[in-house]
Design a protein around this motif. Structure first.
Motif, PDB file in Angstrom:
ATOM      1  N   VAL A  39       0.808  -1.225   0.000  1.00  0.00           N
ATOM      2  CA  VAL A  39       0.000   0.000   0.000  1.00  0.00           C
ATOM      3  C   VAL A  39       0.839   1.272   0.000  1.00  0.00           C
ATOM      4  N   LEU A  40       2.129   1.162   0.259  1.00  0.00           N
ATOM      5  CA  LEU A  40       2.980   2.353   0.252  1.00  0.00           C
ATOM      6  C   LEU A  40       3.502   2.612  -1.155  1.00  0.00           C
ATOM      7  N   PHE A  41       3.453   3.844  -1.560  1.00  0.00           N
ATOM      8  CA  PHE A  41       4.019   4.201  -2.847  1.00  0.00           C
ATOM      9  C   PHE A  41       5.330   4.954  -2.673  1.00  0.00           C
ATOM     10  N   ARG A  42       5.606   5.361  -1.440  1.00  0.00           N
ATOM     11  CA  ARG A  42       6.830   6.092  -1.161  1.00  0.00           C
ATOM     12  C   ARG A  42       7.185   5.909   0.313  1.00  0.00           C
ATOM     13  N   TRP A  43       8.495   5.785   0.596  1.00  0.00           N
ATOM     14  CA  TRP A  43       8.933   5.682   1.979  1.00  0.00           C
ATOM     15  C   TRP A  43       8.917   7.065   2.613  1.00  0.00           C
ATOM     16  N   PRO A  44       8.638   7.142   3.911  1.00  0.00           N
ATOM     17  CA  PRO A  44       8.683   8.439   4.589  1.00  0.00           C
ATOM     18  C   PRO A  44      10.114   8.978   4.614  1.00  0.00           C
ATOM     19  N   PRO A  45      10.278  10.284   4.751  1.00  0.00           N
ATOM     20  CA  PRO A  45      11.632  10.850   4.770  1.00  0.00           C
ATOM     21  C   PRO A  45      12.420  10.363   5.977  1.00  0.00           C
ATOM     22  N   LYS A  46      13.729  10.306   5.798  1.00  0.00           N
ATOM     23  CA  LYS A  46      14.602   9.891   6.894  1.00  0.00           C
ATOM     24  C   LYS A  46      14.615  10.966   7.973  1.00  0.00           C
TER      25      LYS A  46
END
Length: 100
Positions: A39-46
């Motif tokens: 369901v994720l299309f992008r990882w959250p920022p570090k």
């Protein structure tokens, strides 16, 4: 305890316990990533330390910031060196960086 010098063996236990807890947290995060991957299309920022000047007033936070920046720098430099893109020990650029 370990930091007062009364029980130096406690330092080893603290190191072992922290290692165990970090490993457990890593396992939890990896499980969450695997479960959320569809369901994720992008990882959250570090995570980044806040750029406020107040953070440098606290010795512990200042040291953490220094260590993370230093490790980031040395890791990047190591990658460049492994790719043949860094300067040699004498300071002269390598031929692969600057073509004739």
């Amino acid at each position: 305890m370990a930091w007062s010098g009364k029980r130096p063996e406690a330092g080893e236990w603290i190191q072992w316990e922290l290692s165990r807890r970090l490993s457990a947290a890593n396992d939890v995060l990896n499980g969450l990533r695997d479960a959320a991957r569809p369901v994720l299309f992008r990882w959250p920022p570090k995570f980044n330390f806040p750029p406020h000047a107040d953070t440098f007033r606290h010795p512990e936070i200042s040291r953490l910031i220094f260590i993370t920046r230093y490790e980031s720098f040395t890791g990047g430099h190591r990658r460049l060196r492994n790719c043949g893109l860094s300067h040699g020990m004498s300071g002269s650029p390598r031929a692969s960086v600057y073509p004739p």
